[in-house]
Design a protein around this motif. Sequence first.
Motif, PDB file in Angstrom:
ATOM      1  N   ARG A 113       0.837  -1.202   0.000  1.00  0.00           N
ATOM      2  CA  ARG A 113       0.000   0.000   0.000  1.00  0.00           C
ATOM      3  C   ARG A 113       0.876   1.257   0.000  1.00  0.00           C
ATOM      4  O   ARG A 113       0.523   2.273  -0.617  1.00  0.00           O
ATOM      5  N   ARG A 114       2.014   1.183   0.669  1.00  0.00           N
ATOM      6  CA  ARG A 114       2.912   2.339   0.737  1.00  0.00           C
ATOM      7  C   ARG A 114       3.640   2.592  -0.580  1.00  0.00           C
ATOM      8  O   ARG A 114       4.314   3.612  -0.727  1.00  0.00           O
ATOM      9  N   LEU A 115       3.493   1.676  -1.541  1.00  0.00           N
ATOM     10  CA  LEU A 115       4.114   1.860  -2.860  1.00  0.00           C
ATOM     11  C   LEU A 115       3.124   2.354  -3.903  1.00  0.00           C
ATOM     12  O   LEU A 115       3.465   2.466  -5.076  1.00  0.00           O
ATOM     13  N   GLU A 116       1.898   2.671  -3.492  1.00  0.00           N
ATOM     14  CA  GLU A 116       0.880   3.099  -4.462  1.00  0.00           C
ATOM     15  C   GLU A 116       1.303   4.352  -5.223  1.00  0.00           C
ATOM     16  O   GLU A 116       0.849   4.575  -6.347  1.00  0.00           O
ATOM     17  N   GLY A 117       2.159   5.162  -4.641  1.00  0.00           N
ATOM     18  CA  GLY A 117       2.612   6.372  -5.312  1.00  0.00           C
ATOM     19  C   GLY A 117       3.414   6.112  -6.581  1.00  0.00           C
ATOM     20  O   GLY A 117       3.576   7.008  -7.411  1.00  0.00           O
ATOM     21  N   PHE A 118       3.905   4.890  -6.758  1.00  0.00           N
ATOM     22  CA  PHE A 118       4.688   4.556  -7.954  1.00  0.00           C
ATOM     23  C   PHE A 118       3.803   4.036  -9.092  1.00  0.00           C
ATOM     24  O   PHE A 118       4.311   3.704 -10.162  1.00  0.00           O
ATOM     25  N   LYS A 119       2.494   3.979  -8.871  1.00  0.00           N
ATOM     26  CA  LYS A 119       1.577   3.327  -9.814  1.00  0.00           C
ATOM     27  C   LYS A 119       1.708   3.858 -11.239  1.00  0.00           C
ATOM     28  O   LYS A 119       1.739   3.085 -12.188  1.00  0.00           O
ATOM     29  N   ASP A 120       1.765   5.142 -11.433  1.00  0.00           N
ATOM     30  CA  ASP A 120       1.778   5.723 -12.777  1.00  0.00           C
ATOM     31  C   ASP A 120       3.175   6.118 -13.244  1.00  0.00           C
ATOM     32  O   ASP A 120       3.319   6.892 -14.195  1.00  0.00           O
ATOM     33  N   GLY A 121       4.194   5.592 -12.596  1.00  0.00           N
ATOM     34  CA  GLY A 121       5.556   5.939 -12.975  1.00  0.00           C
ATOM     35  C   GLY A 121       5.936   5.393 -14.341  1.00  0.00           C
ATOM     36  O   GLY A 121       5.426   4.362 -14.791  1.00  0.00           O
TER      37      GLY A 121
END
Length: 257
Positions: A186-194
Amino acid sequence: MLSVCPPHGAPALAREVAGHGFKGIYVDANAISPATVRNIGRVLEAAEATFVDGGIIGPPPVPGVSSRIYLSGGRARDIAVVFAGSNLEAIPLEGAALKACYAAWTKGTTALLAAIRALATHEGVEAALLEEWRRSQPELPKRSEAVTVQARKAWRWIGEMEEIAASFEAAGLPAGFHLAAAELYRRLEGFKDGTAAPALVEVTAAFRRGAPRRKAASGDRRRSSAPRAQEETTRFKFGTAAIKRDAAKRLRSLKRP
């Protein structure tokens, strides 16, 4: 009909299909727990569809790559014939939990190893840990960096880890391993659109950031050191209970129809 979607969407999709009066063969090939599989099966069979459970293991099927779909249910062998000659090997199987057991290891250890790297970095022993791994566990340095390749799709694994946690609990086993993995993903969701895979240092930083901390109010800052020490003792004493309560809440939400 073949259902392949993020695990948290599988029950809603099955209900929608059943609501349209579908009466053919419905293959759920999602990474969900046996309990969720049974619930989906009941929904579809009540609508007079035929249910087959499936679990896909391996990368997207392309020539020269070995990927499998394991199938269970009354029409499993009929569905296996559909995939004959394709890039996806279909294997009829008794039982519905193989995918959960397999991913419990592969994706669970991916999260665990990366979290260990984050801890080692925080404590200043990463170089020593990597050197010891090279001597005694030579495959681990590379495996501990696999999360960087997976970070952009880690959001899809949150629900899968929670489903695996529910499977463990249903079998009378502790669910905490994979609830923790779900939280890490869940803490890696920020990388989703990388557009490119992040570096390991970015991944471990995201692990450690977690939820932002609340700033203390001015009155809080003026508290004496004694009450603060008491607060820390209380937090430590009851920390495990809080974790268990949170885990139980998550598992109850997964069991709801």
